[in-house]
Design a protein around this motif. Sequence first.
Motif, PDB file in Angstrom:
ATOM      1  N   ALA A 285     -21.645 -26.372 -47.424  1.00  0.00           N
ATOM      2  CA  ALA A 285     -22.569 -27.154 -47.373  1.00  0.00           C
ATOM      3  C   ALA A 285     -22.178 -28.621 -46.905  1.00  0.00           C
ATOM      4  O   ALA A 285     -22.907 -29.276 -46.429  1.00  0.00           O
ATOM      5  N   SER A 286     -20.862 -28.870 -47.155  1.00  0.00           N
ATOM      6  CA  SER A 286     -20.357 -30.115 -46.965  1.00  0.00           C
ATOM      7  C   SER A 286     -20.128 -30.228 -45.754  1.00  0.00           C
ATOM      8  O   SER A 286     -19.659 -31.323 -45.156  1.00  0.00           O
ATOM      9  N   THR A 287     -19.727 -29.029 -44.932  1.00  0.00           N
ATOM     10  CA  THR A 287     -19.933 -29.553 -43.570  1.00  0.00           C
ATOM     11  C   THR A 287     -20.344 -29.196 -42.320  1.00  0.00           C
ATOM     12  O   THR A 287     -20.510 -29.570 -41.070  1.00  0.00           O
ATOM     13  N   ILE A 288     -21.324 -28.413 -42.776  1.00  0.00           N
ATOM     14  CA  ILE A 288     -23.019 -28.259 -42.328  1.00  0.00           C
ATOM     15  C   ILE A 288     -23.959 -28.453 -42.485  1.00  0.00           C
ATOM     16  O   ILE A 288     -24.758 -28.890 -41.681  1.00  0.00           O
ATOM     17  N   VAL A 289     -24.155 -28.854 -44.039  1.00  0.00           N
ATOM     18  CA  VAL A 289     -25.530 -29.234 -44.414  1.00  0.00           C
ATOM     19  C   VAL A 289     -25.174 -31.391 -43.745  1.00  0.00           C
ATOM     20  O   VAL A 289     -26.483 -31.033 -43.591  1.00  0.00           O
ATOM     21  N   LEU A 290     -24.006 -31.110 -44.967  1.00  0.00           N
ATOM     22  CA  LEU A 290     -24.520 -32.488 -45.026  1.00  0.00           C
ATOM     23  C   LEU A 290     -24.826 -33.361 -43.856  1.00  0.00           C
ATOM     24  O   LEU A 290     -25.129 -34.223 -43.840  1.00  0.00           O
ATOM     25  N   PRO A 291     -23.637 -33.212 -42.821  1.00  0.00           N
ATOM     26  CA  PRO A 291     -23.676 -34.383 -41.590  1.00  0.00           C
ATOM     27  C   PRO A 291     -25.618 -33.637 -40.930  1.00  0.00           C
ATOM     28  O   PRO A 291     -25.307 -34.361 -40.005  1.00  0.00           O
TER      29      PRO A 291
ATOM     30  N   GLY B  14     -23.322 -35.273 -35.832  1.00  0.00           N
ATOM     31  CA  GLY B  14     -23.945 -35.688 -37.137  1.00  0.00           C
ATOM     32  C   GLY B  14     -22.762 -35.452 -37.599  1.00  0.00           C
ATOM     33  O   GLY B  14     -22.367 -36.450 -38.806  1.00  0.00           O
ATOM     34  N   LEU B  15     -21.506 -34.867 -36.701  1.00  0.00           N
ATOM     35  CA  LEU B  15     -20.528 -34.933 -37.158  1.00  0.00           C
ATOM     36  C   LEU B  15     -19.492 -36.333 -37.573  1.00  0.00           C
ATOM     37  O   LEU B  15     -18.722 -36.980 -38.258  1.00  0.00           O
ATOM     38  N   ILE B  16     -20.053 -37.356 -36.361  1.00  0.00           N
ATOM     39  CA  ILE B  16     -19.406 -38.103 -35.930  1.00  0.00           C
ATOM     40  C   ILE B  16     -19.808 -39.195 -37.534  1.00  0.00           C
ATOM     41  O   ILE B  16     -19.065 -40.026 -37.726  1.00  0.00           O
ATOM     42  N   LEU B  17     -20.655 -39.046 -37.538  1.00  0.00           N
ATOM     43  CA  LEU B  17     -21.101 -40.072 -38.303  1.00  0.00           C
ATOM     44  C   LEU B  17     -21.052 -39.818 -39.827  1.00  0.00           C
ATOM     45  O   LEU B  17     -20.647 -40.198 -40.996  1.00  0.00           O
ATOM     46  N   ALA B  18     -20.527 -38.265 -40.274  1.00  0.00           N
ATOM     47  CA  ALA B  18     -20.277 -37.515 -41.500  1.00  0.00           C
ATOM     48  C   ALA B  18     -19.025 -37.875 -41.997  1.00  0.00           C
ATOM     49  O   ALA B  18     -18.107 -38.580 -42.208  1.00  0.00           O
ATOM     50  N   PHE B  19     -17.985 -37.658 -40.758  1.00  0.00           N
ATOM     51  CA  PHE B  19     -15.892 -37.955 -40.415  1.00  0.00           C
ATOM     52  C   PHE B  19     -15.830 -39.241 -39.812  1.00  0.00           C
ATOM     53  O   PHE B  19     -14.672 -39.072 -39.783  1.00  0.00           O
ATOM     54  N   GLY B  20     -16.853 -40.066 -40.111  1.00  0.00           N
ATOM     55  CA  GLY B  20     -16.855 -41.430 -38.844  1.00  0.00           C
ATOM     56  C   GLY B  20     -15.748 -42.435 -39.716  1.00  0.00           C
ATOM     57  O   GLY B  20     -15.059 -43.228 -38.912  1.00  0.00           O
ATOM     58  N   SER B  21     -16.498 -42.501 -40.486  1.00  0.00           N
ATOM     59  CA  SER B  21     -15.587 -43.286 -41.956  1.00  0.00           C
ATOM     60  C   SER B  21     -16.076 -42.797 -42.968  1.00  0.00           C
ATOM     61  O   SER B  21     -16.070 -41.627 -43.209  1.00  0.00           O
ATOM     62  N   GLY B  22     -15.416 -43.463 -43.945  1.00  0.00           N
ATOM     63  CA  GLY B  22     -15.758 -42.834 -45.470  1.00  0.00           C
ATOM     64  C   GLY B  22     -14.393 -42.285 -46.232  1.00  0.00           C
ATOM     65  O   GLY B  22     -13.215 -42.500 -45.316  1.00  0.00           O
TER      66      GLY B  22
ATOM     67  N   LEU C 148     -13.305 -39.518 -45.404  1.00  0.00           N
ATOM     68  CA  LEU C 148     -13.151 -38.426 -44.944  1.00  0.00           C
ATOM     69  C   LEU C 148     -12.794 -38.613 -43.145  1.00  0.00           C
ATOM     70  O   LEU C 148     -13.482 -38.747 -42.882  1.00  0.00           O
ATOM     71  N   ILE C 149     -11.717 -39.291 -42.567  1.00  0.00           N
ATOM     72  CA  ILE C 149     -12.153 -39.627 -40.983  1.00  0.00           C
ATOM     73  C   ILE C 149     -11.514 -38.725 -39.769  1.00  0.00           C
ATOM     74  O   ILE C 149     -10.021 -38.229 -40.483  1.00  0.00           O
ATOM     75  N   LEU C 150     -12.492 -38.174 -39.318  1.00  0.00           N
ATOM     76  CA  LEU C 150     -11.861 -36.771 -38.568  1.00  0.00           C
ATOM     77  C   LEU C 150     -12.120 -36.983 -37.303  1.00  0.00           C
ATOM     78  O   LEU C 150     -11.636 -37.092 -36.468  1.00  0.00           O
ATOM     79  N   THR C 151     -12.997 -39.139 -37.506  1.00  0.00           N
ATOM     80  CA  THR C 151     -13.122 -38.944 -35.390  1.00  0.00           C
ATOM     81  C   THR C 151     -11.691 -39.005 -34.087  1.00  0.00           C
ATOM     82  O   THR C 151     -10.595 -39.928 -35.498  1.00  0.00           O
ATOM     83  N   GLY C 152     -11.690 -38.438 -33.333  1.00  0.00           N
ATOM     84  CA  GLY C 152     -10.330 -38.927 -33.346  1.00  0.00           C
ATOM     85  C   GLY C 152      -9.175 -38.341 -33.456  1.00  0.00           C
ATOM     86  O   GLY C 152      -7.944 -38.187 -32.448  1.00  0.00           O
ATOM     87  N   THR C 153      -9.370 -37.169 -33.575  1.00  0.00           N
ATOM     88  CA  THR C 153      -8.322 -36.536 -34.416  1.00  0.00           C
ATOM     89  C   THR C 153      -8.844 -34.577 -33.521  1.00  0.00           C
ATOM     90  O   THR C 153      -9.933 -34.830 -33.407  1.00  0.00           O
ATOM     91  N   ALA C 154      -7.906 -33.807 -33.565  1.00  0.00           N
ATOM     92  CA  ALA C 154      -8.008 -31.987 -32.922  1.00  0.00           C
ATOM     93  C   ALA C 154      -9.047 -31.441 -33.680  1.00  0.00           C
ATOM     94  O   ALA C 154     -10.261 -30.589 -33.313  1.00  0.00           O
ATOM     95  N   THR C 155      -8.942 -31.834 -35.390  1.00  0.00           N
ATOM     96  CA  THR C 155      -9.682 -31.364 -36.555  1.00  0.00           C
ATOM     97  C   THR C 155     -11.285 -31.443 -36.224  1.00  0.00           C
ATOM     98  O   THR C 155     -11.885 -29.958 -37.041  1.00  0.00           O
TER      99      THR C 155
END
Lengths: 577, 345
Positions: free
Chosen positions: A48-54, A429-437, A439-446
């Motif tokens: 839910a947090s990786t697929i639905v939320l974003p 969707g992933l950029i918006l969800a993990f680009g701030s807040g 857990l920041i993942l943008t710009g990483t390999a993750t």
Amino acid sequence: MPSNDLRDRVEPLEETLAPPAPVPVKRRASRRPGVWLLVALGLLLLLASTIVLPQLRLVGEAFTDDGGFSFANFIEFFTTPRFQEAILNSLVVAVVAGVLACAVAVPAAYVLAQFDLPGRNGFLTLATMATVSPPFLGAYAWVLLLGRGGILTTQLRAWGIELPFDTIIGPGGIVWVTVWATQALVFLLAYDAFRAIDPSLDEASSSVGAGPWRTRLRIVLPMAVPALVTGFYMSSMKIFTDFGTPLIIGGGTPMLPTAVYYEFLSEVSTNPAIASAGSLVMLGVACIALALQQWALRRRTYASVSSRRRPLQPVRGVKKGLMIAYLGVVFGFSFVPHLVVVGTSLLTWKAGILKWVPTFDNYVRLFDENLEVILMSLLLAGIACVLCVIVAVLVAYLTVRRRYTVISPALNVITMVPYIIPGTVLAIGLILAFGSGPLILTGTATILVLAYFIRRIPYVTKSIEAALTQVHPALEEAAMSVGAKPMRAFRQITVPLVRPAIVSGGTVGFLQMVTELSATVMLYSVPFITMTVVIFTNAMQPASPFGVASAMTVVLMLAVYIPLYFVRRKFASVTSV
Amino acid sequence: MKHGRKFAAVGIAAVSASLVLSGCSAIVGGQPSGGDDSAESGTVVVYAAHGPEVTDPIIAAFEKAYPDISVSLTASPGTGELISRVESEMKNPLGDVAWGGSSENYAAASADAFAAVELENDAATVVTDPEHKWHATDALFQAIAVNTERVTDASSYPESFEDLADPKWREAGQIAFANPRSSGTSYSLLAAMVTAHDWDFLDGFLPNAKVVDGSSQMFDGVRTGEYALGFINEDLGATWVAEGAPLELIYPSDVVSNQIGVAAVIEGAKHPKAAETFVNYLMSKEAQQLMVDEVGRRSARTDVAPPAGLPAADELKLAAPDPAVFATDKDAVLTRFDEKLASAK
């Protein structure tokens, strides 16, 4: 035929535990939830947090108009002529391509499963290889050959041979490319199904006087229906969601993925609300297709428990020649894009124009700068693939065996959601969800690993689910009845039984991750550059150095086929998806 | 037990590997972040909607001119994707410079996507953004392209948009026209033709046209002879003609559509000084001369002559569509186009 050591190990066990005849699979929930319920809830949270939320933004946009809840976007979507046309075209193309892929692949699978033909293992390897085609260069290769000004078209015209069409570009071209790109999937599923049919069934059929064709139609074909249903579903859904093929070979034919894509990302004018509504409509169609597939399977699934290997019938002369020729044609067409890519990687390109001058320059340019991207691609896809397989096994088990009321269906639907979301949209969707807040993942390999995991979870889950329905629950229940805890029974009985599917699902998942493009180009950042990014950047503009893109594609194919070969040798039955 | 353990071990290995990767990425990928505010050193992350044929020569020259700044290039599939990426990263921008696409694309982007900065070389370009967000890097004109293998009689070549409405093209082969919904180039062409003529002009033109998806399909389609005629960016057309493609480029006598190619500093860029240096360099005489010589594209500077073989801008009747109609309400324009297209079928 090389021995299939896994099945040799598994089948005797099955024989002792299961009833002797094919039995319809009964699914029941265990009476002891405990650990599994926790696992289910954990998975639900993770997915839910990786697929639905974003992707929630998508749902929000689709149902919002003038700031309030509304169906206006859906009404507009369904009443706009260009979307109506796109829906119709996409449905027709999907059904036609699915039917033709089955029509081409099933006879091929049947002759190879039934008759003793030379090169069997070679054909099986080719089929597995053919499930991975060069990313987006497939359609390009066919246009290069059979467009109005194509290499073959021009040559044949020079020889005075008239083709029945002016150009491959158009809706027919979309179908053509899709059929040859997906037939191998159907072939592998059907081959496995034909091989699994208990030989005593056709013996019984002929002993009561049925001729070979009657037996084929009444006994063999019905037994392969589940494989056909799944194969049809997969090839039609592939084109239903594919953006690149219609763009390159459709000649402007309105199709749903292209129409939705441009509503999201056009450089001229975008309408995210309509695009979101369109995505949800596609998701709806995919859900209906999935429900139909499952319904068809539920009525038809048999868990075969035969211990007898199906014998191969000898065949000679013209018949044998025709069979081999047919297999050759089917796989020949499937490998046309691969061959074109190899050819064009060895020719000179000037400003995007192919010159008939042989050269190694493309490879020299490639290896000058892009060697580490090979390792990067394999590493990222490898990690994502292992995670994907683990989650897929658990989800498949929970949906097939532990049918918790709300949780299992929810897991099933959530894992299918990524199937339908265009890679680019998923990436946003992933950029918006993990680009701030937090857990920041943008710009990483993750974030790339996460994107690969999400994009391929539907395929891997489906393949393991299919295998799991074929394993009789009695085996696991027996283990538990002698005192094994549920987790132990799962690890020691169920997982080894579906290991061929884990290996094959994981392999194909891995191959598809290595070739993933559309999400990668939105998410990648230096230095996490993959092979597909290199292919793409060298083919993105009409004057780009396509030769370098072709050379990188050849390297990519080698990088995935070589491991595939070794996996196949280790687990002889790396087949169905 | 063995299988179970292996299964779990592989899982743990994978999870930890991905954690390590994400942790490392700060070291490997983060590059020298922060402390890099001097103009002449550090990294600049460039998001480009150009292929290597444009980016390679210019970036190489930049790195030579500014040896202490290294360029980290991230290519985007197209201008739409490029701007979407910048917009979706607005809360935590990872790019410093956006390069490629037309001034209209950048002007229509979210208000906080690009930084307003005045650069030294702005003054030398043919046009400047009153808001100082985009900076002109090149100028693109479109010509009518005729495939000379499909249309063999040179006297029948069209000379203007008006000629393209001639019913003879319906039989002689179609005119490739990218859907203006997906192609900014086509949107400019549409704006030019309905400004020079009127909307009813489309009643004659569209029945002759084959509407395809994306500018690339239009360019490639006319080069390979898939379609008899089409429109093409002049630099690409001239390059292809030089490579022997069977094309004839004709600048329409009634109106020539055109765009200004631009670059911008991304708002909130991590390396703002290096970004400004880079964008300013793109407008420099040196970079503009490379744009002309290596790419074959028109310079955006007034003091750099167009590439050999391309006509001077003042010889052409350049389109200047009313921004109040064509920039502010694109939806209305596109809907009207859809209606004309539907009635042309």
